[in-house]
Design an enzyme around this catalytic site. Structure first.
Site, PDB file in Angstrom:
ATOM      1  CD  GLU A 149     -13.879  -9.495   2.686  1.00  0.00           C
ATOM      2  OE1 GLU A 149     -13.149  -8.495   2.927  1.00  0.00           O
ATOM      3  OE2 GLU A 149     -14.373  -9.678   1.541  1.00  0.00           O
ATOM      4  CD1 TRP A 166      -2.302  -1.957  -0.178  1.00  0.00           C
ATOM      5  CD2 TRP A 166      -2.960  -1.486   1.876  1.00  0.00           C
ATOM      6  NE1 TRP A 166      -3.066  -2.916  -0.135  1.00  0.00           N
ATOM      7  CE2 TRP A 166      -3.635  -2.681   1.235  1.00  0.00           C
ATOM      8  CE3 TRP A 166      -3.397  -1.312   3.273  1.00  0.00           C
ATOM      9  CZ2 TRP A 166      -4.711  -3.413   1.923  1.00  0.00           C
ATOM     10  CZ3 TRP A 166      -4.464  -1.827   3.695  1.00  0.00           C
ATOM     11  CH2 TRP A 166      -4.963  -3.008   3.258  1.00  0.00           C
ATOM     12  CG  HIS A 219     -15.646  -3.698   2.753  1.00  0.00           C
ATOM     13  ND1 HIS A 219     -15.260  -4.760   3.047  1.00  0.00           N
ATOM     14  CD2 HIS A 219     -14.820  -2.911   2.698  1.00  0.00           C
ATOM     15  CE1 HIS A 219     -14.035  -4.788   3.293  1.00  0.00           C
ATOM     16  NE2 HIS A 219     -13.480  -3.482   2.866  1.00  0.00           N
ATOM     17  CB  CYS A 268      -9.089  -7.782   3.840  1.00  0.00           C
ATOM     18  SG  CYS A 268      -8.943  -6.589   5.133  1.00  0.00           S
ATOM     19  CG  HIS A 280      -7.275  -8.206   9.705  1.00  0.00           C
ATOM     20  ND1 HIS A 280      -8.643  -9.116   9.423  1.00  0.00           N
ATOM     21  CD2 HIS A 280      -7.499  -7.345   8.900  1.00  0.00           C
ATOM     22  CE1 HIS A 280      -9.353  -8.176   8.775  1.00  0.00           C
ATOM     23  NE2 HIS A 280      -8.598  -7.187   8.125  1.00  0.00           N
TER      24      HIS A 280
HETATM   25  C1  MET Z   1      -7.707  -3.432   5.911  1.00  0.00           C
HETATM   26  S1  MET Z   1      -7.386  -4.338   7.370  1.00  0.00           S
HETATM   27  C2  MET Z   1      -7.599  -3.025   8.516  1.00  0.00           C
HETATM   28  C3  MET Z   1      -6.917  -3.441   9.692  1.00  0.00           C
HETATM   29  C4  MET Z   1      -6.497  -2.480  10.718  1.00  0.00           C
HETATM   30  N1  MET Z   1      -6.093  -3.145  12.077  1.00  0.00           N
HETATM   31  C5  MET Z   1      -8.015  -1.781  10.927  1.00  0.00           C
HETATM   32  O1  MET Z   1      -8.847  -2.187  11.883  1.00  0.00           O
HETATM   33  O2  MET Z   1      -8.272  -0.697  10.537  1.00  0.00           O
HETATM   34 ZN   LIG Z   2      -9.189  -5.792   6.919  1.00  0.00          ZN
END
Ligand code: MET
Ligand SMILES: [Zn+2]
Length: 771
Positions: free
Chosen positions: A674, A570, A703, A652, A650
């Site tokens: 996700e 990113w 989302h 997505c 985590h």
């Molecule tokens: C796109 S993943 C986002 C993880 C981050 N810790 C959040 O809760 O915003």
């Molecule tokens: Zn996420």
């Protein structure tokens, strides 16, 4: 009628607006502040400004060199709506497909090839009735024509549209949307006929699926589909000339396939790909009559790059066809508008960069070289080469201390104690019930938080005032979570404008932009940082916030870090060394941060890697090396954590199955992913894979503004407990809550806790991982 393809063009241009005007207009429409006529007027104004800008940068007004690549939300959704594969009643209906409404869930969303752009996944089955359902493309062409522009309409091509779609709920097991190719082609033929009637001389069909080896269709299936599709479209009675663009990787043997059809121009990505030598023989005759559009200017990164090398690639293409054009490798939707819009960037760094507008100028330069000869552009090529040399030796690009630390790492730095030992130690240290509930990190970013940050930036609030405001917010969020009855708490990330930029601002080796916005999905934009030099951590980055948050509660507080792969994915990353080396530099900074968090009494640390799947190379041959360095960098970041420290990660997006081995190799104690939008399909992948660490399939799609009800959540959890051993299961939303409002967040979390308690009672209180 054959007008030649323009000598210089781009595959697409950012549509969100230099100051995110489209975002503001669309969100105002959603709020009901403006009506549809006003929204359309603002969008038309943006399109007009874009055309004028592109013409002033050197693209022709009347030669089809300006692509019409506008979208209110997403180009895949646009194509699906155009061919009737998604039913949209007006713009409100169109947005409802993307965002859901009271009566329906939104379409699933996932990443567009290996970019950070998200598209909406059309749902297509045997019952889908294709028909030309939108004249938007024609209307936009005519709008430009009325302004004196002859533009080139752009639409996602039929093979890519179907290859990216998923089978509808009504479809039988094993159904492939691509099997409907013959049915959708007549709609494209009809659309092309209308564009021709309106006066379009060229149309662009985007077919990135043709370069990918990461889709469910094999390369052979996609190639066969391309032969069918462009056979039919090529023979259409009345049509503009066709330009098929295949960005994001090498087109390989499919170039020969396209050359065998009647399309007039083929776009190849020569930043990511090359033309394999054998193509020079097997396609030579077929290609002679085609225009080859060389994507030699990187559309996916912000470096000024080696313009002389780009020009040389075009020279190579000329050996295949006398008709060669210069272009960007991908649409410029992945880069910000204009380096000149960055008053705060260091001047020397700026001289190494090219954003969208600079890339348009580069294309115009190359086009000039093609038509007038190399001598006509020699000074521009020399200037670009000089900037490259300057960058190589600039201070900060190579820092000996960083390089020495990396070179001296032992293999043990990449591993923790065996998992069983960790589970036991974490059980002793943490006191968690079965199916522990938690969130992914961020809580809603309220107007108040944003205002405090803006005031800090503007100098109206000093650091002490800002920190007080953030501490007040953290206290609120902690109190709220205790009231809701969540088990593992977070501090809510109010101090983070963005989960990557927050770290980029504090690490050496990064620069941040002011106006460098890039569309992420719909109206959401991110502002990627520029990773230009060796990375190191001058001071702890998150420790004081986490220490403060933990001081407010007896429950475990998760520390929150962004992982190396995501920080790279990113950001705009340096292109002068292997990505893996850059990732390991970031990993070492995070490793030191974890040690400091432990020192501050934090027992759970989450290292987010939502971009792990995104960076997976499209070509299979490149994937093992990628998985090796990406997994390695995560393990380097977390490998120093104590045995009793619970490491979470985590991710997505639901294509869990594709990277399951990599997720396993990360060796995190708990992984949240996700799952809500795909209705928990992923739990079957988890079960099949034998994944045995902690896992939290998201039950709440963050989302969408929709609040999931207790019944629906209970159903999802019931599915999860029926498929995955209870001791592994965690309960959490799909992702962070920062884009949501407080009302919907509180209601959703309350429902999650209620549903979890009900399911817990039913399944009994088996031990949770780490409980
Ligand atoms: C796109 S993943 C986002 C993880 C981050 N810790 C959040 O809760 O915003
Ligand atoms: Zn996420």
């Amino acid at each position: 009628m054959t007008t030649p393809f323009p000598t210089g063009t781009i595959l697409g241009y950012p549509r969100i607006g230099r100051r995110r005007e489209l975002k503001r207009a669309v969100e105002a429409f959603w709020r009901g502040d403006i009506d549809v006529a006003e929204l359309e007027a603002r969008a038309a104004g943006l399109r007009r400004a874009t055309r004028e800008r592109l013409a002033s940068l050197g693209l022709g007004r009347a030669d089809s060199s300006i692509p019409e690549s506008f979208s209110y939300y997403d180009q895949v959704l646009d194509a699906a709506v155009t061919v009737g594969a998604a039913q949209a009643d007006g713009l409100a209906g169109y947005f409802a497909l993307a965002r859901g409404d009271a009566s329906r869930a939104p379409l699933e969303m996932t990443k567009w090839f290996d970019s950070n752009y998200h598209y909406l996944v059309p749902e297509i089955g045997p019952e889908t009735e294709f028909r030309l359902a939108s004249d938007r493309l024609v209307a936009e062409f005519l709008e430009a024509k009325a302004d004196g522009f002859l533009t080139r309409p752009v639409i996602v091509g039929p093979v890519t549209l179907l290859a990216l779609a998923k089978a509808s709920d009504a479809a039988p097991e094993g159904f492939r949307p691509l099997s409907r190719l013959a049915d959708v082609l007549p709609v494209y033929v009809e659309l092309l006929g209308r564009l021709a009637a309106a006066g379009a001389e060229w149309a662009q069909l985007d077919e990135p699926a043709l370069v990918s080896e990461s889709l469910s269709e094999t390369a052979d299936e996609l190639r066969a589909a391309a032969a069918t599709a462009y056979g039919v479209l090529g023979r259409a009675q009345s049509r503009p000339q066709l330009f098929v663009a295949a960005p994001y990787a090498a087109l390989g043997a499919t170039l020969a396939t396209l050359a065998g059809t009647e399309v007039e121009a083929i776009g190849v990505d020569l930043v990511r790909g090359t033309i394999p030598a054998e193509q020079f023989d097997c396609t030579r005759d077929a290609l002679k009559g085609k225009t080859l559009v060389g994507g030699v200017v990187d559309g996916h990164n912000i470096w000024r790059g080696d313009l002389a090398a780009a020009f040389a690639k075009l020279g190579l293409l000329r050996e295949l066809s006398p008709h060669v054009a210069a272009s960007t490798s991908t649409s410029l939707q992945h880069v910000p508008h204009d380096v000149a819009d960055e008053p705060l960037l260091d001047g020397r760094l700026k001289s190494w960069l090219a954003f969208a507008d600079q890339k348009v100028e580069q294309v115009a330069t190359l086009a000039k070289g093609l038509s007038e000869g190399a001598a006509a552009i020699s000074s521009a090529l020399a200037e670009a080469s000089a900037a490259l040399v300057d960058r190589r030796d600039a201070p900060g690009v190579r820092v000996p201390a960083v390089r020495e630390r990396l070179a001296g790492l032992a293999p043990a730095a990449f591993s923790r104690a065996p998992y069983d030992e960790r589970v036991a130690a974490q059980q002793a240290a943490l006191d968690l019930p079965a199916l522990p509930t938690t969130t992914i990190g961020s809580f809603p970013q309220t107007g108040e938080i944003r205002r405090a940050r803006a005031a800090l930036v503007a100098g109206e609030l000093d650091a002490v005032g800002y920190e007080d405001a953030m501490r007040a917010e953290i206290s609120r969020v902690v109190t709220l979570q205790e009231e809701l009855g969540l088990d593992v708490l977070v501090h809510g990330e109010p101090e983070r404008n963005d989960m990557v930029q927050y770290f980029a601002e504090q690490l050496d080796g990064f620069a941040v932009t002011v106006n460098g916005w890039v569309q992420s999905y719909g109206s959401r934009c991110t502002r990627p940082s520029i990773l230009w030099g060796d990375v190191s951590r001058p001071a702890p980055m998150t420790v004081e916030w986490s220490r403060f948050a933990q001081s407010l509660t007896a429950k475990p507080m998760k520390g929150m870090l962004t992982g190396p792969v995501t920080i790279l994915a990113w950001s705009f990353v340096r292109d002068d060394q292997p990505l893996g080396d850059t990732a390991n530099q970031v990993a070492l900074a995070l490793r030191d941060e974890i040690a400091d968090l432990e020192g501050a009494g934090i027992g759970i640390v989450q290292v987010d890697e939502p971009a792990l799947r995104e960076l997976l190379p499209l070509k299979r041959a490149d994937q093992p090396a990628y998985l090796d360095w990406s997994v390695g960098s995560f393990r380097l970041a977390t490998g120093g954590a104590r045995t009793e420290t619970q490491v979470h990660t985590h991710l997505c997006y639901s294509e869990f199955g594709v990277v399951i081995d990599a997720i396993r190799a990360l060796d995190a104690d708990v992984t949240s992913i996700e799952a809500a939008r795909s209705r928990m399909e992923v739990v079957h992948d988890i079960e099949r894979s034998g994944f045995d660490h902690g896992i939290g399939p998201g039950v709440y799609d963050i989302h969408s503004p929709r609040v999931p009800g207790v019944a629906e959540l209970t159903e999802l959890l019931t599915l999860a407990v029926a498929t995955i051993p209870n001791r592994q299961l965690w309960v959490n939303p799909d992702c962070g809550l920062k884009t949501r409002g407080y009302d919907e967040t509180v209601a959703s979390l309350r429902n999650i806790v209620t549903a979890t308690r009900a399911v817990r009672e039913r399944v009994g209180t088996g031990d949770a991982v780490g409980a």
